[in-house]
Design a protein around this motif. Structure first.
Motif, PDB file in Angstrom:
ATOM      1  N   THR A  33     112.855  93.640  79.088  1.00 24.20           N
ATOM      2  CA  THR A  33     112.611  92.716  77.982  1.00 24.20           C
ATOM      3  C   THR A  33     111.270  93.033  77.306  1.00 24.20           C
ATOM      4  O   THR A  33     110.469  93.790  77.838  1.00 24.20           O
ATOM      5  N   THR A  34     111.079  92.474  76.116  1.00 22.93           N
ATOM      6  CA  THR A  34     109.794  92.636  75.432  1.00 22.93           C
ATOM      7  C   THR A  34     109.235  91.257  75.113  1.00 22.93           C
ATOM      8  O   THR A  34     109.977  90.274  75.057  1.00 22.93           O
ATOM      9  N   SER A  35     107.931  91.180  74.928  1.00 22.43           N
ATOM     10  CA  SER A  35     107.340  89.910  74.507  1.00 22.43           C
ATOM     11  C   SER A  35     106.106  90.217  73.666  1.00 22.43           C
ATOM     12  O   SER A  35     105.759  91.381  73.457  1.00 22.43           O
ATOM     13  N   GLY A  36     105.435  89.163  73.213  1.00 25.85           N
ATOM     14  CA  GLY A  36     104.329  89.357  72.277  1.00 25.85           C
ATOM     15  C   GLY A  36     102.995  89.658  72.936  1.00 25.85           C
ATOM     16  O   GLY A  36     102.919  89.932  74.142  1.00 25.85           O
ATOM     17  N   ALA A  95     108.667  88.044  63.831  1.00 27.94           N
ATOM     18  CA  ALA A  95     109.720  87.099  63.453  1.00 27.94           C
ATOM     19  C   ALA A  95     110.347  86.475  64.697  1.00 27.94           C
ATOM     20  O   ALA A  95     110.654  85.281  64.729  1.00 27.94           O
ATOM     21  N   LEU A  96     110.509  87.287  65.737  1.00 27.10           N
ATOM     22  CA  LEU A  96     111.124  86.768  66.969  1.00 27.10           C
ATOM     23  C   LEU A  96     110.210  85.749  67.626  1.00 27.10           C
ATOM     24  O   LEU A  96     110.666  84.742  68.161  1.00 27.10           O
ATOM     25  N   ALA A 152     108.416  83.825  66.036  1.00 24.46           N
ATOM     26  CA  ALA A 152     108.489  82.628  65.194  1.00 24.46           C
ATOM     27  C   ALA A 152     109.829  81.914  65.387  1.00 24.46           C
ATOM     28  O   ALA A 152     110.201  81.050  64.596  1.00 24.46           O
ATOM     29  N   GLY A 153     110.559  82.311  66.409  1.00 28.51           N
ATOM     30  CA  GLY A 153     111.779  81.582  66.771  1.00 28.51           C
ATOM     31  C   GLY A 153     113.047  82.034  66.073  1.00 28.51           C
ATOM     32  O   GLY A 153     114.058  81.325  66.093  1.00 28.51           O
ATOM     33  N   ALA A 154     113.038  83.206  65.444  1.00 31.14           N
ATOM     34  CA  ALA A 154     114.243  83.674  64.746  1.00 31.14           C
ATOM     35  C   ALA A 154     115.338  84.045  65.744  1.00 31.14           C
ATOM     36  O   ALA A 154     115.053  84.546  66.834  1.00 31.14           O
ATOM     37  N   SER A 155     116.586  83.776  65.354  1.00 35.61           N
ATOM     38  CA  SER A 155     117.707  84.193  66.210  1.00 35.61           C
ATOM     39  C   SER A 155     118.564  85.249  65.510  1.00 35.61           C
ATOM     40  O   SER A 155     119.434  85.856  66.115  1.00 35.61           O
ATOM     41  N   LEU A 156     118.323  85.438  64.225  1.00 34.74           N
ATOM     42  CA  LEU A 156     119.035  86.471  63.463  1.00 34.74           C
ATOM     43  C   LEU A 156     118.033  87.192  62.555  1.00 34.74           C
ATOM     44  O   LEU A 156     117.310  86.555  61.796  1.00 34.74           O
ATOM     45  N   ILE A 157     118.034  88.515  62.669  1.00 35.78           N
ATOM     46  CA  ILE A 157     117.145  89.329  61.837  1.00 35.78           C
ATOM     47  C   ILE A 157     118.011  90.309  61.056  1.00 35.78           C
ATOM     48  O   ILE A 157     118.872  90.965  61.645  1.00 35.78           O
ATOM     49  N   GLU A 158     117.787  90.396  59.768  1.00 38.82           N
ATOM     50  CA  GLU A 158     118.497  91.401  58.967  1.00 38.82           C
ATOM     51  C   GLU A 158     117.470  92.394  58.422  1.00 38.82           C
ATOM     52  O   GLU A 158     116.496  91.995  57.788  1.00 38.82           O
ATOM     53  N   ILE A 159     117.720  93.671  58.709  1.00 38.82           N
ATOM     54  CA  ILE A 159     116.805  94.730  58.264  1.00 38.82           C
ATOM     55  C   ILE A 159     117.603  95.670  57.364  1.00 38.82           C
ATOM     56  O   ILE A 159     118.691  96.107  57.745  1.00 38.82           O
ATOM     57  N   GLU A 160     117.085  95.954  56.195  1.00 38.06           N
ATOM     58  CA  GLU A 160     117.769  96.893  55.303  1.00 38.06           C
ATOM     59  C   GLU A 160     116.751  97.919  54.817  1.00 38.06           C
ATOM     60  O   GLU A 160     115.687  97.560  54.342  1.00 38.06           O
ATOM     61  N   LEU A 161     117.110  99.169  54.988  1.00 40.23           N
ATOM     62  CA  LEU A 161     116.231 100.256  54.561  1.00 40.23           C
ATOM     63  C   LEU A 161     117.023 101.132  53.600  1.00 40.23           C
ATOM     64  O   LEU A 161     118.109 101.615  53.949  1.00 40.23           O
ATOM     65  N   GLU A 162     116.510 101.288  52.388  1.00 36.84           N
ATOM     66  CA  GLU A 162     117.271 102.033  51.370  1.00 36.84           C
ATOM     67  C   GLU A 162     116.420 103.137  50.749  1.00 36.84           C
ATOM     68  O   GLU A 162     115.309 102.894  50.275  1.00 36.84           O
TER      69      GLU A 162
END
Lengths: 127, 181
Positions: free
Chosen positions: A66-69, B15-16, B18-28
């Motif tokens: 796992t990873t953490s901050g 972001a994680l 900060a409590g995010a449960s879904l991350i969308e990353i787009e690189l173009e």
């Protein structure tokens, strides 16, 4: 468009379920790579990469990675915490990929704490 | 940081936390406009309006463990030094979206680097979070949605040795087939 071969995952799942039905299951080791900005800039991703490589070469399905901050000790990064079941947590500092491989083989697989890399022993909370 | 993939890992780890449960990353990679565009959005706790203008200030952080906050300031600097731009929008309580544009052929643009390592670290190290990664070059794209992987695995750990091997091999092949940035 390149796509993941999800059918292969189905085979892995079936094999794992077959294997774990023979054992009690559950993780007995948890390895945390600290991934704050400081850790990442100091090489934490390369440490994580070495750790995943060692896990993938091992036959152990009871190791959780796992990873953490950041824990506020930026000058000690990269930092890795190893927690084995029923043993005190060990926090290693200035870890690099080679040290990570040594910690994995000696401490995680064989239970021998690598004292020369240890920063702290026992549980500490990160903020 | 020497690679854009390290900036991506850093921002997503933020972001994680900060409590995010879904991350969308787009690189173009937009060769026609000579731009490399990075978009990252999350459904985390967001940033209060009064703090938004200070997120790229390296001496501003909400953390108590240290007194500097370098992640977003390093990313904005990496974009702006290539003649690009950095924008961040956030709604407190419902998430954050950032767009960083880099001068694709600018001499100071950092290489993308080890994107495979960044994705593997996020997928295996943060199994509780869903990640959708899209990499576009022209009309071709590579899409990875960890929800599909987890659905197939039905509870098998992402730290399982065989799963790690599978992910590494497939991601490596997928990204290589798409071509380099």
């Amino acid at each position: 468009m390149p796509k993941l071969k999800l059918d292969d995952l189905k085979k892995i799942k079936e094999q794992v379920l077959k294997d774990t039905s023979l054992r009690t299951g559950g993780a007995t080791a948890k390895v945390t790579v600290h991934m704050g900005t400081c850790g990442i800039a100091s090489g934490a991703r390369q440490v994580m990469d070495a750790l995943m490589d060692e896990v993938s070469q091992s036959d152990r399905q009871d190791i959780a990675v796992t990873t953490s901050g950041c824990i506020g000790l930026c000058s000690e990064e990269p930092i890795v915490t190893v927690e084995l079941l029923n043993e005190e947590a060990i926090r290693y500092h200035f870890v690099d990929p080679n040290k990570m491989r040594q910690i994995f083989k000696r401490h995680i697989l064989e239970g021998e704490v690598q004292d020369e890399f240890v920063m702290a022993k026992g549980s500490e909370h990160s903020n | 940081m020497l690679e854009l993939s390290l900036h991506i890992l850093d921002v997503v780890e933020n972001a994680l936390n900060a409590g995010a449960s879904l991350i969308e990353i787009e690189l173009e990679k937009d060769t026609a406009r000579d731009i490399l565009r990075l978009k990252i959005s999350d459904n985390g706790s967001g940033i209060p309006k009064e703090m938004l203008s200070r997120v790229t200030d390296p001496f501003y952080t909400t953390r108590t463990t240290r007194r500097v906050g370098l992640g977003l300031s390093l990313l904005s600097q990496a974009a702006e030094q290539t003649g690009g731009s950095f924008k961040i929008d956030s709604v407190h309580g419902s998430g954050t979206k950032l767009v960083a544009e880099f001068g694709l052929s600018h001499i100071d643009r950092a290489p993308l680097g080890d994107m495979l390592g960044t994705l593997m670290s996020l997928i295996v190290g943060r199994p509780e979070v869903d990640i959708m990664y899209t990499q576009k070059i022209g009309s071709n794209e590579f899409v990875l949605d960890t929800r599909e992987i987890k659905d197939e695995l039905e509870g098998v750990s992402l730290s399982n040795p065989e799963v790690i091997k599978f992910l590494r091999k497939n991601l490596q092949e997928g990204l290589a087939e798409l071509g380099s940035i």
